[in-house]
Design an enzyme around this catalytic site. Structure first.
Site, mmCIF file in Angstrom:
data_model
loop_
_atom_site.group_PDB
_atom_site.id
_atom_site.type_symbol
_atom_site.label_atom_id
_atom_site.label_comp_id
_atom_site.label_asym_id
_atom_site.label_seq_id
_atom_site.Cartn_x
_atom_site.Cartn_y
_atom_site.Cartn_z
ATOM 1 N N CYS A 1 0.522 -1.264 0.479
ATOM 2 C CA CYS A 1 -0.222 0.020 -0.008
ATOM 3 C C CYS A 1 1.057 1.369 0.013
ATOM 4 C CB CYS A 1 -1.145 -0.231 0.834
ATOM 5 S SG CYS A 1 -2.225 1.167 1.456
ATOM 6 N N CYS A 2 2.348 1.234 1.418
ATOM 7 C CA CYS A 2 2.903 2.576 0.982
ATOM 8 C C CYS A 2 3.837 2.399 -0.027
ATOM 9 C CB CYS A 2 3.674 2.210 2.466
ATOM 10 S SG CYS A 2 3.064 2.632 3.975
ATOM 11 N N CYS B 1 -0.702 9.206 6.656
ATOM 12 C CA CYS B 1 -1.762 7.780 6.188
ATOM 13 C C CYS B 1 -3.420 8.110 7.505
ATOM 14 C CB CYS B 1 -2.142 7.346 5.182
ATOM 15 S SG CYS B 1 -1.145 7.859 3.773
ATOM 16 N N CYS C 1 -3.169 5.024 9.137
ATOM 17 C CA CYS C 1 -1.736 4.430 10.021
ATOM 18 C C CYS C 1 -1.641 5.051 11.361
ATOM 19 C CB CYS C 1 -0.424 4.363 8.731
ATOM 20 S SG CYS C 1 -1.436 2.701 7.440
ATOM 21 N N CYS D 1 7.744 3.261 6.158
ATOM 22 C CA CYS D 1 7.133 3.290 4.508
ATOM 23 C C CYS D 1 7.880 2.780 3.431
ATOM 24 C CB CYS D 1 6.493 4.563 4.311
ATOM 25 S SG CYS D 1 7.286 5.994 3.647
#
Length: 267
Positions: free
Chosen positions: A137-138, A219, A222, A247
């Site tokens: 995702c990162c 984010c 997170c 990240c």
């Protein structure tokens, strides 16, 4: 797709100025550090005319760098990543910063089709299910747009500081990234007290979430507030049980400290 237990993130109501009372302190040598940082920025701009950028997370360190660049009209563009999962307060700060300084900040976003495909396959909250999915995702929301931001540039500036975490304790003022670009960390020797003293003295626009016990903001899924006594980055990816919670933006494949432009000129 396995079910995911999504954590509840309780963010207290921000109290305006709380971050100043918690963090801002004038420490010995502060004025000298500010002057040295300004000189580092000037030297970096001169060394890479038209080919350098401040990569801003809109965090406390980066708003200090933004203020120094804008206040002194340094020829350094400022850019940020809109991952699609930022807090509303962060997006509002982006607009407020541009209005405050009369500047345009470049905004780089992930490839929409890649995000749609990832969410379709893994869900909105895949980051909680495994480290691999969180890194993926990162990767698509941060690393890929960062590479586009840096394309055609041979230097970039970050707000990394040695005090931020054990993993960043040896951050140099200047290094090369994995692609050979010069990477400047002009606040590497600043303390958290330095950062907030500067913000307070110069009335720098900052994220109100810092007033809600969130010193490090990423984010929304997170990032959580921290408790008294916790490490400043404890609110980032807190469900992962080790100290290296990054990240990938600042995890080097190689680590080559360099002399700064100012140091090189005097050598």
């Amino acid at each position: 797709m396995p079910e995911t237990t999504t954590p509840t993130i309780d963010i207290p109501e921000p109290v305006a100025g709380r971050a100043f009372s918690l963090y801002a302190r004038e420490t010995p040598g502060h004025a000298e550090r500010v002057a040295a940082t300004l000189e580092r920025l000037r030297a970096a701009a001169q060394a890479h005319p038209g080919r350098i950028v401040l990569s801003s997370s809109l965090g406390a360190e980066d708003v200090v760098l933004t203020d120094l660049i804008a206040r002194h009209a340094l020829p350094i563009p400022i850019a940020t990543l809109d991952t699609g999962r930022l807090h509303p307060e962060t997006l509002a700060l982006l607009q407020r910063t541009q209005q405050h300084y009369g500047i345009t900040i470049e905004v780089w976003s992930p490839a929409e089709e890649a995000v749609v495909a990832f969410v379709r396959e893994h869900g909105d909250d895949a980051m909680y299910r495994s480290r691999e999915l969180r890194h993926a995702c990162c990767g698509l929301r941060k690393l890929e747009p960062l590479q586009r931001m840096l394309a055609g540039r041979d230097a970039w500036i970050t707000g990394l500081r040695r005090e931020q975490s054990a993993a960043r304790a040896d951050v140099p003022l200047q290094t090369r990234d994995a692609d050979g670009r010069t990477k400047y960390n002009p606040l590497a020797d600043w303390s958290w007290a330095d950062v907030w003293h500067y913000i307070a003295c110069h009335e720098v626009p900052y994220n109100p979430l810092h007033d809600a016990f969130m010193p490090s903001i990423g984010c929304a899924p997170c990032t959580r507030p921290i408790a008294v006594g916790e490490d400043f980055r404890a609110g980032r990816w807190w469900w992962e049980q080790d100290d290296l919670r990054e990240c990938g933006l600042h995890v080097p494949r190689s680590h080559t400290p360099l002399a700064s432009p100012a140091e090189s000129a005097s050598a």
